[in-house]
Design an enzyme around this catalytic site. Structure first.
Site, PDB file in Angstrom:
ATOM      1  N   ALA A  82     -29.904 -22.560 -18.037  1.00 40.76           N
ATOM      2  CA  ALA A  82     -28.787 -22.238 -18.939  1.00 40.76           C
ATOM      3  C   ALA A  82     -28.647 -23.324 -19.992  1.00 40.76           C
ATOM      4  O   ALA A  82     -28.700 -24.518 -19.680  1.00 40.76           O
ATOM      5  CB  ALA A  82     -27.490 -22.118 -18.134  1.00 40.76           C
ATOM      6  N   LYS A  92     -24.537 -40.179 -15.053  1.00 40.96           N
ATOM      7  CA  LYS A  92     -23.910 -41.425 -14.549  1.00 40.96           C
ATOM      8  C   LYS A  92     -22.456 -41.552 -14.967  1.00 40.96           C
ATOM      9  O   LYS A  92     -21.639 -42.104 -14.227  1.00 40.96           O
ATOM     10  CB  LYS A  92     -24.694 -42.670 -14.961  1.00 40.96           C
ATOM     11  CG  LYS A  92     -24.995 -42.837 -16.442  1.00 40.96           C
ATOM     12  CD  LYS A  92     -26.221 -42.071 -16.818  1.00 40.96           C
ATOM     13  CE  LYS A  92     -26.347 -41.833 -18.285  1.00 40.96           C
ATOM     14  NZ  LYS A  92     -27.559 -42.313 -18.852  1.00 40.96           N
ATOM     15  N   GLU A 121     -30.907 -39.643  -8.529  1.00 46.86           N
ATOM     16  CA  GLU A 121     -31.840 -40.738  -8.820  1.00 46.86           C
ATOM     17  C   GLU A 121     -31.910 -41.060 -10.312  1.00 46.86           C
ATOM     18  O   GLU A 121     -32.011 -42.223 -10.718  1.00 46.86           O
ATOM     19  CB  GLU A 121     -33.244 -40.353  -8.318  1.00 46.86           C
ATOM     20  CG  GLU A 121     -34.272 -41.437  -8.446  1.00 46.86           C
ATOM     21  CD  GLU A 121     -33.891 -42.679  -7.643  1.00 46.86           C
ATOM     22  OE1 GLU A 121     -33.939 -42.639  -6.427  1.00 46.86           O
ATOM     23  OE2 GLU A 121     -33.526 -43.707  -8.276  1.00 46.86           O
ATOM     24  N   ASP A 134     -22.309 -47.370 -20.843  1.00 49.97           N
ATOM     25  CA  ASP A 134     -23.364 -46.709 -20.064  1.00 49.97           C
ATOM     26  C   ASP A 134     -23.899 -47.642 -18.972  1.00 49.97           C
ATOM     27  O   ASP A 134     -24.070 -47.233 -17.816  1.00 49.97           O
ATOM     28  CB  ASP A 134     -24.496 -46.255 -20.999  1.00 49.97           C
ATOM     29  CG  ASP A 134     -25.631 -45.607 -20.240  1.00 49.97           C
ATOM     30  OD1 ASP A 134     -25.466 -44.461 -19.789  1.00 49.97           O
ATOM     31  OD2 ASP A 134     -26.690 -46.261 -20.068  1.00 49.97           O
ATOM     32  N   LYS A 159     -23.655 -47.296 -14.790  1.00 52.94           N
ATOM     33  CA  LYS A 159     -24.780 -47.430 -13.839  1.00 52.94           C
ATOM     34  C   LYS A 159     -24.496 -48.531 -12.817  1.00 52.94           C
ATOM     35  O   LYS A 159     -24.798 -48.380 -11.635  1.00 52.94           O
ATOM     36  CB  LYS A 159     -26.065 -47.717 -14.612  1.00 52.94           C
ATOM     37  CG  LYS A 159     -26.486 -46.519 -15.474  1.00 52.94           C
ATOM     38  CD  LYS A 159     -27.528 -46.907 -16.484  1.00 52.94           C
ATOM     39  CE  LYS A 159     -27.958 -45.706 -17.312  1.00 52.94           C
ATOM     40  NZ  LYS A 159     -28.733 -46.084 -18.492  1.00 52.94           N
TER      41      LYS A 159
HETATM   42  P1  NDP Z   1     -29.205 -33.565 -24.297  1.00 50.41           P
HETATM   43  O1  NDP Z   1     -28.053 -33.566 -25.226  1.00 50.41           O
HETATM   44  O2  NDP Z   1     -30.571 -33.774 -24.847  1.00 50.41           O
HETATM   45  O3  NDP Z   1     -29.246 -32.194 -23.464  1.00 50.41           O
HETATM   46  C1  NDP Z   1     -28.089 -31.571 -22.966  1.00 50.41           C
HETATM   47  C2  NDP Z   1     -28.263 -30.080 -23.177  1.00 50.41           C
HETATM   48  O4  NDP Z   1     -27.215 -29.380 -22.512  1.00 50.41           O
HETATM   49  C3  NDP Z   1     -28.210 -29.689 -24.651  1.00 50.41           C
HETATM   50  O5  NDP Z   1     -29.240 -28.783 -24.947  1.00 50.41           O
HETATM   51  C4  NDP Z   1     -26.832 -29.054 -24.768  1.00 50.41           C
HETATM   52  O6  NDP Z   1     -26.743 -28.122 -25.802  1.00 50.41           O
HETATM   53  C5  NDP Z   1     -26.692 -28.420 -23.413  1.00 50.41           C
HETATM   54  N1  NDP Z   1     -25.294 -28.135 -23.073  1.00 50.41           N
HETATM   55  C6  NDP Z   1     -24.188 -28.860 -23.376  1.00 50.41           C
HETATM   56  N2  NDP Z   1     -23.089 -28.274 -22.864  1.00 50.41           N
HETATM   57  C7  NDP Z   1     -23.498 -27.161 -22.234  1.00 50.41           C
HETATM   58  C8  NDP Z   1     -22.845 -26.130 -21.518  1.00 50.41           C
HETATM   59  N3  NDP Z   1     -21.522 -26.143 -21.361  1.00 50.41           N
HETATM   60  N4  NDP Z   1     -23.577 -25.130 -21.005  1.00 50.41           N
HETATM   61  C9  NDP Z   1     -24.918 -25.108 -21.160  1.00 50.41           C
HETATM   62  N5  NDP Z   1     -25.616 -26.043 -21.835  1.00 50.41           N
HETATM   63  C10 NDP Z   1     -24.908 -27.070 -22.360  1.00 50.41           C
HETATM   64  O7  NDP Z   1     -28.887 -34.645 -23.170  1.00 50.41           O
HETATM   65  P2  NDP Z   1     -29.923 -35.420 -22.245  1.00 50.41           P
HETATM   66  O8  NDP Z   1     -30.920 -34.487 -21.725  1.00 50.41           O
HETATM   67  O9  NDP Z   1     -30.367 -36.648 -22.945  1.00 50.41           O
HETATM   68  O10 NDP Z   1     -28.950 -35.927 -21.079  1.00 50.41           O
HETATM   69  C11 NDP Z   1     -28.577 -35.074 -20.017  1.00 50.41           C
HETATM   70  C12 NDP Z   1     -27.946 -35.927 -18.918  1.00 50.41           C
HETATM   71  O11 NDP Z   1     -28.918 -36.859 -18.457  1.00 50.41           O
HETATM   72  C13 NDP Z   1     -26.769 -36.778 -19.374  1.00 50.41           C
HETATM   73  O12 NDP Z   1     -25.845 -36.875 -18.316  1.00 50.41           O
HETATM   74  C14 NDP Z   1     -27.380 -38.144 -19.651  1.00 50.41           C
HETATM   75  O13 NDP Z   1     -26.474 -39.197 -19.507  1.00 50.41           O
HETATM   76  C15 NDP Z   1     -28.409 -38.190 -18.546  1.00 50.41           C
HETATM   77  N6  NDP Z   1     -29.542 -39.075 -18.779  1.00 50.41           N
HETATM   78  C16 NDP Z   1     -30.245 -39.012 -19.946  1.00 50.41           C
HETATM   79  C17 NDP Z   1     -31.364 -39.814 -20.131  1.00 50.41           C
HETATM   80  C18 NDP Z   1     -32.174 -39.769 -21.356  1.00 50.41           C
HETATM   81  O14 NDP Z   1     -33.135 -40.543 -21.458  1.00 50.41           O
HETATM   82  N7  NDP Z   1     -31.877 -38.910 -22.328  1.00 50.41           N
HETATM   83  C19 NDP Z   1     -31.789 -40.740 -19.081  1.00 50.41           C
HETATM   84  C20 NDP Z   1     -30.979 -40.723 -17.881  1.00 50.41           C
HETATM   85  C21 NDP Z   1     -29.900 -39.911 -17.753  1.00 50.41           C
HETATM   86  P3  NDP Z   1     -26.282 -28.637 -27.281  1.00 50.41           P
HETATM   87  O15 NDP Z   1     -27.353 -29.596 -27.711  1.00 50.41           O
HETATM   88  O16 NDP Z   1     -26.235 -27.397 -28.051  1.00 50.41           O
HETATM   89  O17 NDP Z   1     -24.954 -29.315 -27.075  1.00 50.41           O
HETATM   90  N1  HSE Z   2     -28.745 -43.687 -22.805  1.00 55.18           N
HETATM   91  C1  HSE Z   2     -29.321 -44.217 -21.623  1.00 55.18           C
HETATM   92  C2  HSE Z   2     -30.094 -45.457 -21.937  1.00 55.18           C
HETATM   93  C3  HSE Z   2     -30.219 -43.178 -21.017  1.00 55.18           C
HETATM   94  O1  HSE Z   2     -30.364 -45.715 -23.109  1.00 55.18           O
HETATM   95  O2  HSE Z   2     -30.420 -46.207 -21.030  1.00 55.18           O
HETATM   96  C4  HSE Z   2     -30.702 -43.551 -19.665  1.00 55.18           C
HETATM   97  O3  HSE Z   2     -29.684 -43.517 -18.725  1.00 55.18           O
END
Ligand code: NDP
Ligand code: HSE
Length: 435
Positions: free
Chosen positions: A43, A105, A129, A201, A205
């Protein structure tokens, strides 16, 4: 069970990395687990954008409740980030009897208690993780590999974005703003990136790691945090003249009757274990009472390393499901409640050395005014650098001190606000590790 069905909510950076690994490494994953892990539904708000992954037409949906309501889905993966909607999806998934994997996190640090107790109430597992250290399996290390130990020290570079920014500023002379833009482009940064650069952030963590140590959620607001936004290339240069580099550190120490838990930029000697952790790399150094020192190092952000951790969680839960086990390890790794209350020492009690950068008028007697106030507050100077005039006639006066109490530093700086020879805010950086 030969097949475990997974629903992924959030098909952004980490979501697409996760699905890519599940598809590309399908053979070794199923051989290792003994079951196929099938992505049944994904989704996202946007299901039109090309994520570079070929999927059957019925996999994508814009409605996360299709995943939560689907009785054939065993595990829900929450990868949307943020607090409100993410918490709602996780709690509903648990209520529906599904195990949950998340990388969120912020949510665990700020609302962990509610989520951990829901996992217990509904008899499901929670795996996270990817929430700390991107691709580094540090949660598994704390909950399993090191679980025989009392951990008394953690020192970590836990935010890839700020480490990337500091590295680019110091090694490639990239301006701060440009480095932030690149971190966003590479998918490292949070949305908004303010959480990365203001220390939140890394504090999220640290809160998760410390909660695992004690088996009880640490009150997130009691963790002192300060970011890298005020640092300039000058600070990085002066630090290096003193033989240090600047890192955003997350620090935990068990003091016995209280703990230190703090996140802030710190000057570390150039031969310190954290000094050569550069770019998007994270490192976590910890010490246990029996194991001694342990060091973990790897990519702290990005779709592939983070996806790797999410998939490892899915594999772990799939093995449980295959063996008919609902929960093997409780969320914080304690089967009986741990400590009920964690007292975090106020930052004012900290005793360390300090770097100060004063912006001062280039007039006679400035140094003696500054050193006079430091002396009155019991702060003794170790070394001073003073450089030539800048455009507006003020000069940077840079000092390293001997160890002093933070409360004395706060008092001295408050007193200095009244010095009309100082032309701008004083930059303060704590020093960690002696040379
Ligand atoms: P992104 O913004 O790249 O991806 C999130 C996705 O979820 C987007 O496509 C967004 O759509 C979608 N979305 C938002 N709200 C909804 C909803 N209500 N229903 C369905 N889809 C939704 O984020 P990341 O992948 O970077 O991060 C995801 C999680 O992972 C976060 O909690 C982040 O802190 C964590 N994280 C990220 C890391 C990284 O390196 N990026 C590393 C470690 C943890 P739209 O873009 O249209 O809003
Ligand atoms: N925004 C985070 C970072 C992603 O830069 O470390 C990983 O948790």
């Amino acid at each position: 069970m030969d097949q475990v069905n997974v629903g992924v909510i959030g098909f952004g950076t980490v979501g697409s990395g996760t699905v890519e690994i599940l598809l590309k490494n399908r053979d070794i994953i199923s051989d290792r687990v003994g079951s196929e892990i099938i992505v049944k539904k994904i989704a996202d708000l946007d299901i039109v954008r090309d994520r570079g992954i070929a999927l059957a037409s019925d996999v994508l949906t814009t409605d996360p409740s299709e995943i939560i309501r689907d009785p054939s889905i065993d595990i829900v993966v929450e990868l949307i980030g943020g607090l409100t909607a993410a918490k709602d999806f996780i709690l509903k998934a648990m209520q529906a009897g599904k195990h949950v994997v998340t990388a969120n996190k912020a949510l665990l640090a700020e609302c962990g208690e509610e989520i951990y107790s829901a996992a217990g109430k509904y008899g499901v597992s929670l795996a996270y993780e990817a929430s700390v250290g991107g691709g580094i399996p540090v949660i598994r290390a704390l909950r399993e590999g090191l679980s025989a130990n009392r951990i008394h020290t953690i020192m970590g570079i836990l935010n890839g974005t700020s480490n990337y920014i500091l590295t680019e500023m110091s090694k490639n002379a990239l301006p701060y703003k440009k480095a932030v833009e690149e971190a966003i482009r590479f998918g490292y940064a949070e949305d908004p990136p303010t959480l990365d650069v203001n220390g939140t952030d890394a504090a999220h963590k640290l809160a998760i790691l410390v909660s695992i140590l004690f088996g009880v959620p640490v009150p997130f607001r009691s963790i002192y945090r300060e970011g890298i936004e005020c640092l300039t290339p000058d600070d990085i240069r002066f630090a290096s003249e003193f033989g240090y580099c600047i890192k955003l550190l997350a620090i935990f120490r068990n003091l016995g009757d209280a703990i230190e838990a703090r996140v802030h930029p710190a000057m570390v000697p150039l031969d310190h274990i954290m000094a050569n952790v550069n770019g998007v790399y994270n490192a976590i150094y910890l010490e246990g009472d029996f194991v001694g020192p342990n060091l973990y190092y790897g990519y702290g952000a990005g779709k592939k390393p983070t996806g790797s951790s999410v998939v490892a969680d899915l594999m772990h839960l799939s093995r449980q499901i295959r063996c008919g086990v609902s929960t093997l390890i409780p969320p914080l790794g304690y089967s009986r409640p741990g400590l009920m209350n964690i007292a975090v020492q106020p930052i004012e009690e900290l005793q360390t050395s300090y770097y100060f950068r004063f912006s001062a008028k280039d007039t006679p007697g400035v140094l003696s005014k500054i050193s006079g106030i430091l002396g009155e507050n019991g702060i003794s100077i170790y070394s001073v650098i003073q450089k030539g005039r800048d455009m507006v006639g003020s000069v940077p006066v840079v000092m390293l001190t001997h160890e002093a109490k933070e409360s004395s530093v706060i008092k001295a700086l408050a007193h200095m606000k009244h010095l009309e020879v100082l032309t701008d805010k004083t930059i303060t950086i704590r020093v960690e590790g002696s040379k």
